[in-house]
Write a protein that holds these residues in place. Structure first.
Motif: not given
Length: 132
Positions: A32-45
């Protein structure tokens, strides 16, 4: 974390432990993704269900960033499952939470308009809070 910080995730934060002798961490599945902020891999969501190889994590390519001017404790979390080197996943997902402390923004009043009654003095402070 502070609201201005990017946080490259480390493999140690995923708490891998395997009772099978010789197994190592191979990947992390983002459940699951965080509800706030962002999680990226190599600059991509990152997307829910995405498998992140441990080599990408070790290289510092998996990054959590809180939203600008946001804070909280806990601020955000996401669920994940670890995969061992035999290809097996954790039987139940785990959670990683972030606490984000507020950061004072630089003071700026370049467009401020001050009205002063006639024959009165006005005291102004610069960004260092020094009278000018």
């Amino acid at each position: 974390r502070r609201s201005s910080d990017l946080h490259p995730l480390a493999a140690s934060e995923f708490g891998f432990g395997d009772s099978d002798l010789g197994q190592t961490l191979a990947a992390v599945r983002i459940d699951s993704l965080p509800a706030a902020g962002s999680l990226t891999l190599n600059g991509n969501p990152v997307s829910a269900g995405q498998l992140i190889p441990v080599s990408e994590i070790d290289a510092g390519h998996l990054i959590y960033a809180p939203a600008a001017d946001a804070s909280g404790a806990p601020y955000a979390s996401f669920n994940f499952s670890v995969q061992d080197s035999s290809g097996a996943f954790d039987p139940s997902p785990n959670a990683l939470s972030f606490n984000v402390t507020p950061v004072d923004d630089a003071f700026s009043d370049a467009n401020e308009v001050v009205s002063v009654a006639e024959d009165r003095k006005s005291t102004r402070l610069n960004s260092s809070h020094t009278v000018i």
